[in-house]
Structures are given as C-alpha cells and as structure tokens.
Scaffold this motif. Sequence first.
Motif, PDB file in Angstrom:
ATOM      1  N   PHE A 170       0.803  -1.226   0.000  1.00  0.00           N
ATOM      2  CA  PHE A 170       0.000   0.000   0.000  1.00  0.00           C
ATOM      3  C   PHE A 170       0.837   1.278   0.000  1.00  0.00           C
ATOM      4  CE2 PHE A 170      -2.984  -3.028   2.205  1.00  0.00           C
ATOM      5  CZ  PHE A 170      -3.862  -3.128   1.140  1.00  0.00           C
ATOM      6  N   THR A 171       2.076   1.211   0.501  1.00  0.00           N
ATOM      7  CA  THR A 171       2.886   2.427   0.584  1.00  0.00           C
ATOM      8  C   THR A 171       3.131   3.090  -0.770  1.00  0.00           C
ATOM      9  OG1 THR A 171       3.953   1.684   2.621  1.00  0.00           O
ATOM     10  CG2 THR A 171       5.094   3.376   1.343  1.00  0.00           C
ATOM     11  N   PRO A 172       3.542   2.350  -1.823  1.00  0.00           N
ATOM     12  CA  PRO A 172       3.724   3.014  -3.128  1.00  0.00           C
ATOM     13  C   PRO A 172       2.437   3.638  -3.647  1.00  0.00           C
ATOM     14  CG  PRO A 172       4.741   0.841  -3.120  1.00  0.00           C
ATOM     15  CD  PRO A 172       3.915   0.925  -1.882  1.00  0.00           C
ATOM     16  N   LEU A 173       1.296   3.014  -3.346  1.00  0.00           N
ATOM     17  CA  LEU A 173       0.027   3.584  -3.784  1.00  0.00           C
ATOM     18  C   LEU A 173      -0.251   4.893  -3.067  1.00  0.00           C
ATOM     19  CD1 LEU A 173      -2.624   3.388  -5.351  1.00  0.00           C
ATOM     20  CD2 LEU A 173      -3.555   1.989  -3.482  1.00  0.00           C
ATOM     21  N   VAL A 174       0.029   4.918  -1.754  1.00  0.00           N
ATOM     22  CA  VAL A 174      -0.171   6.158  -0.988  1.00  0.00           C
ATOM     23  C   VAL A 174       0.772   7.247  -1.493  1.00  0.00           C
ATOM     24  CG1 VAL A 174       0.002   7.206   1.298  1.00  0.00           C
ATOM     25  CG2 VAL A 174      -0.999   4.930   1.051  1.00  0.00           C
ATOM     26  N   VAL A 175       2.040   6.879  -1.778  1.00  0.00           N
ATOM     27  CA  VAL A 175       3.002   7.849  -2.309  1.00  0.00           C
ATOM     28  C   VAL A 175       2.494   8.432  -3.626  1.00  0.00           C
ATOM     29  CG1 VAL A 175       5.306   8.106  -3.289  1.00  0.00           C
ATOM     30  CG2 VAL A 175       4.995   6.818  -1.167  1.00  0.00           C
ATOM     31  N   TRP A 176       1.973   7.562  -4.486  1.00  0.00           N
ATOM     32  CA  TRP A 176       1.474   8.025  -5.781  1.00  0.00           C
ATOM     33  C   TRP A 176       0.258   8.939  -5.619  1.00  0.00           C
ATOM     34  CZ3 TRP A 176      -3.229   6.869  -8.351  1.00  0.00           C
ATOM     35  CH2 TRP A 176      -3.291   7.356  -9.662  1.00  0.00           C
ATOM     36  N   LEU A 177      -0.646   8.591  -4.729  1.00  0.00           N
ATOM     37  CA  LEU A 177      -1.827   9.418  -4.492  1.00  0.00           C
ATOM     38  C   LEU A 177      -1.447  10.756  -3.868  1.00  0.00           C
ATOM     39  CD1 LEU A 177      -4.342   6.731  -3.147  1.00  0.00           C
ATOM     40  CD2 LEU A 177      -4.371   7.842  -5.385  1.00  0.00           C
ATOM     41  N   TRP A 178      -0.424  10.748  -3.021  1.00  0.00           N
ATOM     42  CA  TRP A 178      -0.039  11.951  -2.283  1.00  0.00           C
ATOM     43  C   TRP A 178       0.781  12.898  -3.152  1.00  0.00           C
ATOM     44  CZ3 TRP A 178       0.211  12.025   3.569  1.00  0.00           C
ATOM     45  CH2 TRP A 178       0.657  13.254   4.044  1.00  0.00           C
TER      46      TRP A 178
ATOM     47  N   CYS B   7      -5.547  -1.977   8.893  1.00  0.00           N
ATOM     48  CA  CYS B   7      -4.400  -1.518   9.676  1.00  0.00           C
ATOM     49  C   CYS B   7      -3.190  -1.273   8.779  1.00  0.00           C
ATOM     50  CB  CYS B   7      -4.076  -2.541  10.761  1.00  0.00           C
ATOM     51  SG  CYS B   7      -2.336  -2.828  11.096  1.00  0.00           S
ATOM     52  N   ALA B   8      -2.958  -2.167   7.811  1.00  0.00           N
ATOM     53  CA  ALA B   8      -1.819  -2.029   6.906  1.00  0.00           C
ATOM     54  C   ALA B   8      -1.924  -0.749   6.075  1.00  0.00           C
ATOM     55  CB  ALA B   8      -1.723  -3.247   5.995  1.00  0.00           C
ATOM     56  N   VAL B   9      -3.122  -0.394   5.658  1.00  0.00           N
ATOM     57  CA  VAL B   9      -3.332   0.846   4.911  1.00  0.00           C
ATOM     58  C   VAL B   9      -2.978   2.051   5.779  1.00  0.00           C
ATOM     59  CG1 VAL B   9      -5.014   2.270   3.693  1.00  0.00           C
ATOM     60  CG2 VAL B   9      -5.105  -0.223   3.468  1.00  0.00           C
ATOM     61  N   CYS B  10      -3.430   2.020   7.043  1.00  0.00           N
ATOM     62  CA  CYS B  10      -3.155   3.129   7.963  1.00  0.00           C
ATOM     63  C   CYS B  10      -1.665   3.300   8.195  1.00  0.00           C
ATOM     64  CB  CYS B  10      -3.869   2.889   9.294  1.00  0.00           C
ATOM     65  SG  CYS B  10      -5.672   2.871   9.194  1.00  0.00           S
ATOM     66  N   PHE B  11      -0.953   2.193   8.363  1.00  0.00           N
ATOM     67  CA  PHE B  11       0.489   2.279   8.583  1.00  0.00           C
ATOM     68  C   PHE B  11       1.219   2.768   7.329  1.00  0.00           C
ATOM     69  CE2 PHE B  11       0.295  -1.065  12.167  1.00  0.00           C
ATOM     70  CZ  PHE B  11       0.108  -0.063  13.105  1.00  0.00           C
ATOM     71  N   ALA B  12       0.689   2.449   6.156  1.00  0.00           N
ATOM     72  CA  ALA B  12       1.285   2.964   4.923  1.00  0.00           C
ATOM     73  C   ALA B  12       1.166   4.491   4.876  1.00  0.00           C
ATOM     74  CB  ALA B  12       0.594   2.344   3.708  1.00  0.00           C
ATOM     75  N   VAL B  13       0.015   5.001   5.284  1.00  0.00           N
ATOM     76  CA  VAL B  13      -0.172   6.452   5.348  1.00  0.00           C
ATOM     77  C   VAL B  13       0.797   7.063   6.352  1.00  0.00           C
ATOM     78  CG1 VAL B  13      -1.790   8.293   5.941  1.00  0.00           C
ATOM     79  CG2 VAL B  13      -2.582   6.305   4.635  1.00  0.00           C
ATOM     80  N   GLN B  14       0.977   6.404   7.493  1.00  0.00           N
ATOM     81  CA  GLN B  14       1.903   6.908   8.508  1.00  0.00           C
ATOM     82  C   GLN B  14       3.335   6.951   7.984  1.00  0.00           C
ATOM     83  OE1 GLN B  14       2.282   4.487  12.014  1.00  0.00           O
ATOM     84  NE2 GLN B  14       3.500   6.009  13.110  1.00  0.00           N
ATOM     85  N   ILE B  15       3.750   5.935   7.248  1.00  0.00           N
ATOM     86  CA  ILE B  15       5.103   5.905   6.691  1.00  0.00           C
ATOM     87  C   ILE B  15       5.343   7.109   5.784  1.00  0.00           C
ATOM     88  CG2 ILE B  15       6.565   4.685   5.022  1.00  0.00           C
ATOM     89  CD1 ILE B  15       5.586   2.073   6.204  1.00  0.00           C
ATOM     90  N   VAL B  16       4.370   7.415   4.935  1.00  0.00           N
ATOM     91  CA  VAL B  16       4.515   8.542   4.014  1.00  0.00           C
ATOM     92  C   VAL B  16       4.502   9.861   4.784  1.00  0.00           C
ATOM     93  CG1 VAL B  16       3.496   9.721   2.037  1.00  0.00           C
ATOM     94  CG2 VAL B  16       3.469   7.225   2.141  1.00  0.00           C
ATOM     95  N   MET B  17       3.643   9.968   5.811  1.00  0.00           N
ATOM     96  CA  MET B  17       3.596  11.187   6.616  1.00  0.00           C
ATOM     97  C   MET B  17       4.922  11.437   7.324  1.00  0.00           C
ATOM     98  SD  MET B  17      -0.170  11.286   8.392  1.00  0.00           S
ATOM     99  CE  MET B  17      -1.631  11.742   7.445  1.00  0.00           C
ATOM    100  N   ILE B  18       5.522  10.386   7.875  1.00  0.00           N
ATOM    101  CA  ILE B  18       6.809  10.547   8.542  1.00  0.00           C
ATOM    102  C   ILE B  18       7.851  11.072   7.560  1.00  0.00           C
ATOM    103  CG2 ILE B  18       8.724   9.272   9.591  1.00  0.00           C
ATOM    104  CD1 ILE B  18       6.635   7.456  10.901  1.00  0.00           C
TER     105      ILE B  18
END
Length: 305
Positions: free
Chosen positions: A104-112, A153-164
């Motif tokens: 999910f992290t690359p997807l969050v990065v792309w969306l962000w 939960c995994a989606v939420c942690f992916a968002v947290q990784i990008v926020m950090i």
Amino acid sequence: MTVVWGTTFFTAKMAIDAMGACPSAAGASKDLPPVVLQFLRFVLATILFPLFFPRSIRDVTWPAFKAAFWMSIACVSGCIFQIVGLGVTTPSMSAFLTSLTVLFTPLVVWLWTREVPSRGLAVAVAISTIGLLLLTGPDAGGWGRGETLTLICAVCFAVQIVMIDRFMRTVPLLGTTWLMFVVSIPLTLALVPVFGGWRTLTATPWVWEIAREARAWAPLLWLVLPGTVLAIWAVNRFQKDINPTRAAVIYTLEPVFAALFSFLFYGERFTRGMVVGATILLTGNLIAELSKKKDAKLAAAGADS
C-alpha cells in the motif's frame, strides 16, 4: 526495530489475557477489550518518554503539534485496527497481513505526490508481495473479521510511513514524537466506546491489580518501552533518511521475526510454502538495497557529468 515489533504480537496477546484475568476486569467485562490495552500503552508512553528524552518537552512547537496530530491519526488507527484484529486471529497471521503495508505504501506515495517509485523498488515490492501471498496462503487458515481489520491496519500504517517521510524533515524529532503519544491518548479514548471497553477502563481497582500482577505489567512494559517509546523514536529519527517505499520493504521483516518468535514461544508450525514465502520476501529486501546503491551511483554520475 522490526525485531522488537516482531515480539509485540505475542506479548500483546499475553497482556490481554493476563489483564482480562484480573478480578475487577472480569467483573467489568468478560474479556479485556484490546483497545483498552492501546490506551494504557499510549498513557505510559507519554509519561515515560520525557524520562528517556528530557529535551522532548522543550522541543514542543506548533509545527510539531500539527505534524504529530496528523501522524497520530494514522498511527492510532493502525494500532487500534491491528490490536482488535489480533484478538480474533493468530499473531503470525496478524504480522503477515500488517506487512502488506509494503503493497500500500507506493500507492499512498502516488496518491499523495504523484511520485512514481523507481523500477528497482517496484520490482522489490512485487517480489515481497509474492512472498507475503505464500506466507498467508490457504494453509494459514481462512479469511475473517480479524484479517479484514488487520488489512485496514496495513493501509493506515502505509499512510503513517509517508507522513513521517514528509513531516519529520522539518520539525523537531523529540518534541514531535512525544506529542504523538500525547495526542494519541484522546484519540484512543474516543474510540473506546466504539470498540468496547468503557466499563473495564472505569473499573479503578483493576488498574491496581495490574500493578500487582507481573503476568500483566511485564508484557505491558515491554510493549511500552522497546515496542513504543524506543521504536517510535527510532522510526521518526531514521525513516526520513530513506525512501518510504524502501522503508515499507524493510518493515516486511517484521512478520518473519514474529513467526520465529511464535514458533519458539507458542509452538506454531509452518508449511513449506510459508518458508518459501519468507525466503522470497527477504530476496525482495535485498533487491531494494541493491537498487538503492545503484540509484546512488547513478545520482553521483549525473552530478559529475
């Protein structure tokens, strides 16, 4: 830190079981609601963090509070979904599904940011994902409520990784980390009525019983000190220095350690497919590190030209 977090799955189970066995807790609720454990975890972390890092209180700023607020929303959401899901699934399954953060992290990065991950990292993520699929194959059991909550939960942690990655470059480390714990207390408390546990939380004698019961406070302190205070500090300190997608790949080591500890302390057994999956996952981590070195060489060559 992935080693430490690998131990928190079965220690969380131990804490929930031990606290739920306290007489006052049993009178308030048949089982200890997992969200109550997270509330106590953040309260103790808020108290103990300044003892280890006294400068954290002096480093409190308005930008730090804003960053901590948004990161805490992602962190608390991930922790609550994870601990509630853990109550109805196995520690190793919870760990494996949590590591879908790598997907999910690359997807969050792309969306962000619309920033497309490099080809090497994309390959590493794909390989690690295949490993995770083998690790969570049919032999590991069916799909239920616990698995669904852990996936969220995994989606939420992916968002947290990008926020950090985005926030921790411009705000004070210690002040922001401590404020994350402070903000997490009311956020978690607000979720207690949703997930259950208000009667248990207000059973005052139960709190003192935990303090007298080593089976309860020992795993709780492990969750708070290395599993929360030191782990969150380390993540906020070092993760910003690496690509968020690569950080997610590194975090996929967590279920490997969780499975190892479950095998050693809980007697869990794993199929050949799960072992193969763990090997493929580690291969993905190696490719991620090799691509990092390659990207650095290309960047240096471009600077010299």
